[in-house]
Design an enzyme around this catalytic site. Structure first.
Site, PDB file in Angstrom:
ATOM      1  N   GLY A  11       2.609   8.409  -0.727  1.00 27.80           N
ATOM      2  CA  GLY A  11       3.771   7.534  -0.920  1.00 27.80           C
ATOM      3  C   GLY A  11       3.792   6.982  -2.335  1.00 27.80           C
ATOM      4  N   ILE A  13       1.973   4.502  -3.887  1.00 27.51           N
ATOM      5  CA  ILE A  13       0.696   4.390  -4.607  1.00 27.51           C
ATOM      6  C   ILE A  13       0.121   5.783  -4.843  1.00 27.51           C
ATOM      7  CG2 ILE A  13      -1.650   3.427  -4.582  1.00 27.51           C
ATOM      8  CD1 ILE A  13      -0.652   1.177  -2.816  1.00 27.51           C
ATOM      9  N   ILE A 118      -7.325   1.704   0.340  1.00 23.29           N
ATOM     10  CA  ILE A 118      -6.346   0.769  -0.237  1.00 23.29           C
ATOM     11  C   ILE A 118      -5.405   0.219   0.842  1.00 23.29           C
ATOM     12  CG2 ILE A 118      -4.589   0.421  -2.031  1.00 23.29           C
ATOM     13  CD1 ILE A 118      -5.628   2.702  -3.594  1.00 23.29           C
ATOM     14  N   SER A 119      -5.272   0.946   1.942  1.00 24.41           N
ATOM     15  CA  SER A 119      -4.322   0.540   2.990  1.00 24.41           C
ATOM     16  C   SER A 119      -4.645  -0.869   3.504  1.00 24.41           C
ATOM     17  CB  SER A 119      -4.386   1.526   4.163  1.00 24.41           C
ATOM     18  OG  SER A 119      -4.261   2.851   3.703  1.00 24.41           O
ATOM     19  N   ARG A 151      -4.542  -9.385 -11.809  1.00 27.20           N
ATOM     20  CA  ARG A 151      -3.400 -10.310 -11.742  1.00 27.20           C
ATOM     21  C   ARG A 151      -3.792 -11.688 -12.273  1.00 27.20           C
ATOM     22  NH1 ARG A 151      -1.593  -8.123  -5.757  1.00 27.20           N
ATOM     23  NH2 ARG A 151       0.101  -6.781  -6.465  1.00 27.20           N
ATOM     24  N   HIS A 175      -8.840  -9.807   0.928  1.00 26.97           N
ATOM     25  CA  HIS A 175      -7.584  -9.534   0.235  1.00 26.97           C
ATOM     26  C   HIS A 175      -6.436 -10.114   1.055  1.00 26.97           C
ATOM     27  CE1 HIS A 175      -4.744  -7.517  -2.319  1.00 26.97           C
ATOM     28  NE2 HIS A 175      -4.258  -6.786  -1.334  1.00 26.97           N
TER      29      HIS A 175
END
Ligand code: A3D
Length: 318
Positions: A11, A13, A118-119, A151, A175
């Protein structure tokens, strides 16, 4: 021998991951997705830019998990992303199912690989990946802290009007909204960031810092609200590529990653965001340091939210 990275999930990413890995010639890339034509189309598109981008990495797409064979690293983004108003935790039930099946296939076709998940919800999904693959914990890790730290560093850099490259700042914990930005050690090439903020803003420094911390915690949601369809994808991909590079080149980078804790930071048996050395064996070791009382409390709150997700996942049968 050329190295191979498998991207499971093609997708938003996944696409950026493929492009970055090819452009760096970090490894050959195979992208696997369940949507017919999607991985083949994206990878063909990237392959056709090889002449312009001057890269030799082979890039291929497939709908078959057999394509994972001989992969050194599997980067997993399979699943659904957030929509506006959703928390990462809302994704638990649907993504648990997807990650279970992805994990079975990684175990079958890439049994020696290092897996970067990462999901979302990240800490639960990395836990599930390890549980199903039964790979040693050092070979199953999660990407979140590299992005959250980037970030945090970026917002500090904007506030201090300095290059983001020179800001070192770490975000630990799970996270989610309870992540733990460590301001005490944030610095601009060794100069304490907190002191710089105090010199610049005097009494207002605390409010400004609190706003930066809040923006860091909400950063994923800020992007989701703007995009309206889907979540951040450039920065999570860049973060995972930094991890993959550290592993393939055995760089022993010190990065904030979701690593399995065996007593470090007072936690046993859970994945949490902590500084770890990344090298050819994956998470080589966790770098523990003393948290102060306030940080300990925030870490505890974050641990509890990770625990809740893991328990909820178990209750769903995973
Ligand atoms: P998206 O663009 O929807 O891509 C996900 C892809 O997974 C889609 O192409 C699906 O077809 C595919 N897929 C679904 N099931 C399977 C399967 N069984 N096997 C292979 N592929 C499958 O999402 P995205 O790329 O924007 O985000 C992917 C995930 O990353 C989501 O869960 C996000 O919440 C998460 N995410 C994590 C971070 C972190 O920093 C941890 C940041 C941003 C997004």
């Amino acid at each position: 021998m050329r190295r191979k990275i498998a991207l499971i999930g093609g997708g938003q990413i996944g696409g950026v991951l493929a492009q970055l890995i090819a452009a760096k010639e970090l490894a050959d890339v195979v992208m696997v997705d369940i949507v017919e034509g999607l991985p083949q189309g994206k990878m063909l598109d990237i392959a056709e830019a090889a002449h312009i981008g001057r890269y030799d990495s082979s890039v291929n797409g497939s709908n078959s998990y057999e394509a994972l064979e001989n992969s050194d690293i599997c980067i997993v983004t399979a699943g659904v992303p957030r929509k506006p108003g959703m928390s990462r935790d809302d994704l638990l039930s649907i993504n648990s199912k997807i990650i279970s099946s992805v994990a079975e296939n990684i175990k079958k076709y890439a049994p020696n690989s290092i897996v970067i998940v990462i999901s979302n919800p990240l800490d639960a999904m990395v836990t599930l990946m390890q549980k199903v693959t039964q790979f040693p914990h050092n070979r199953v890790i999660g990407q979140a802290g590299v992005l959250d730290s980037s970030r945090f560093a970026t917002f500090l850099a904007w506030e201090l009007n300095v290059s983001a490259k020179d800001v070192h700042a770490m975000v630990l914990g799970g996270h989610g909204d309870t992540m733990v930005p460590i301001i005490r050690y944030a610095n601009v090439n060794g100069v304490p960031a907190q002191e710089l903020l105090e010199r610049k803003h005097g009494e207002k420094a605390k409010d400004i810092l609190d706003a930066i911390i809040k923006r860091t915690r909400d950063a994923g949601g800020e992007v989701v609200a703007l995009l309206k369809t889907g979540s951040a994808f450039y920065s999570p991909a860049a973060a995972a590529v930094e991890m993959a590079e550290a592993i393939l080149k055995n760089q022993r980078r010190v990065l904030a990653i979701a690593a399995f804790l065996n007593g470090e930071f007072g936690v046993s048996g859970y994945y949490m965001g902590v500084p770890a050395i990344l090298g050819e064996n994956g998470a080589e070791s966790v770098l523990e340091f003393q948290l102060n009382e306030e940080e300990k409390q925030m870490f505890e709150v974050s641990l509890n939210s990770v625990k809740k997700n893991v328990e909820d996942m178990k209750r769903l049968g995973f």
